[in-house]
Design an enzyme around this catalytic site. Structure first.
Site, short mmCIF file in Angstrom:
data_model
loop_
_atom_site.label_atom_id
_atom_site.label_comp_id
_atom_site.label_asym_id
_atom_site.label_seq_id
_atom_site.Cartn_x
_atom_site.Cartn_y
_atom_site.Cartn_z
CG LEU A 33 -1.87 -1.19 1.35
CD1 LEU A 33 -2.78 -1.02 2.56
CD2 LEU A 33 -2.70 -1.40 0.08
CG HIS A 34 0.90 3.48 -3.26
ND1 HIS A 34 -0.18 4.24 -3.62
CD2 HIS A 34 0.96 2.47 -4.17
CE1 HIS A 34 -0.73 3.75 -4.71
NE2 HIS A 34 -0.08 2.66 -5.07
CG HIS A 37 -3.17 1.30 -2.30
ND1 HIS A 37 -1.83 1.02 -2.44
CD2 HIS A 37 -3.80 0.61 -3.29
CE1 HIS A 37 -1.66 0.20 -3.47
NE2 HIS A 37 -2.83 -0.06 -4.00
CB SER A 188 2.52 2.26 -9.32
OG SER A 188 2.68 0.88 -9.57
#
Ligand code: PAF
Length: 283
Positions: A33-34, A37, A188
């Site tokens: 997750l980044h 998200h 991404s």
């Protein structure tokens, strides 16, 4: 924060939430997750009482064994990140391949009115059957009122809307703007795998998209595409796979511009062995 790995288990909790008439959002992810998200999760939390974040690297949507093998898997870190957003209102569903596919790891075949044959569909064989299979399965298990997807995967978003329409699935699909790093690179999970020199080079993708948008004001789609292809041909590190200007609704490549239609430019680029995609609205 509870992390569920079995559909029976999370299914029971969901039945309890539904019995209390609580609204439920779903944010499907493949983990790593980044900030992008987390923005989806934050939006889902504003619009729903509870949010399920699924974390599952779906094997059937990969047409490249190596890509599947190397896809980052960082469950513990993902859970810690989600806790910073809300410890109370998020449920994590991180199933095993067996929990989802029950010993038969294959995709269903879907028909998405031709959306599946453009761009990613041409370059990633079977990809959208895999995405359709897993997203439909999540909708069956979680039964969310709303589900959230990023516009970075714009074609995927269009296909999921089509899936919902064709299969009469009672869920509202919410598309969310692309989240970018300060240098313009679309966020991404794959960015974490970029070697430093490629990470430094990658913002060139969005820079080129922005110039293409400007040129599209006065030039034809073909002229703009030729210009983009030239820019990448001159680039030492980034290799263009495709650049396409398409109708934002049908995703068919533009032949002749019409002022009545919305257009979008789509791009896929290799930075070493990492495949990056991005897109931009043109009008
Ligand atoms: O966009 C993704 O991360 C995946 O394609 C999705 C929607 C979670 C399905 O595996």
């Amino acid at each position: 924060m509870e992390v569920y790995s079995e559909k029976q288990h999370i299914g029971k909790i969901i039945d309890e939430l539904k019995a209390k008439e609580l609204s439920l959002g779903l944010v499907p992810t493949m983990g790593a997750l980044h900030e992008g998200h987390l923005e989806l999760v934050k939006k889902a939390l504003i619009e729903n009482d509870k949010v399920v974040v699924s974390i599952f690297v779906n094997p059937t949507q990969f047409d490249n064994e190596n890509d599947l093998k190397k896809y980052p898997r960082t469950l513990q870190n993902d859970v810690e990140l989600l806790k910073t957003v809300s410890d109370k209102h998020i449920l994590v569903y991180a199933p095993t391949v067996d929990d989802i596919y029950e010993g038969n790891t294959v995709s269903q075949s879907f028909e998405f009115d031709g959306l599946e044959f453009e761009m990613e569909g041409k370059f990633r064989h079977g990809h959208f059957d895999g995405v359709g299979t897993i997203v439909k399965r999540f909708f069956d298990i979680i039964k969310p009122h709303k589900a959230y997807f990023g516009e970075k995967d714009f074609q995927q978003l269009a296909i999921i809307k089509k899936l919902v329409e064709k299969h009469n699935i009672p869920v509202t699909i919410v598309g969310c703007k692309i989240h970018r790093e300060a240098n313009g690179l679309a966020m991404s999970s794959r960015n974490t795998r970029l070697k430093p020199e490629y990470r430094k080079a990658a913002p060139f993708i969005y820079k080129t998209l922005k110039s293409a948008k400007e040129k599209f004001g006065t030039k034809s789609a073909i002229k703009v595409s030729e210009w983009v292809e030239k820019q990448f041909a001159k680039h030492d590190l980034l290799e263009l796979e495709y650049f396409i200007i398409a109708d934002a609704e049908t995703l068919k490549p533009v032949k002749r511009k019409s002022i009545k239609k919305a257009y979008r430019a789509f791009i896929a680029v290799y930075a070493d062995d990492i495949r990056l995609i991005d897109n931009i609205a043109l009008n």
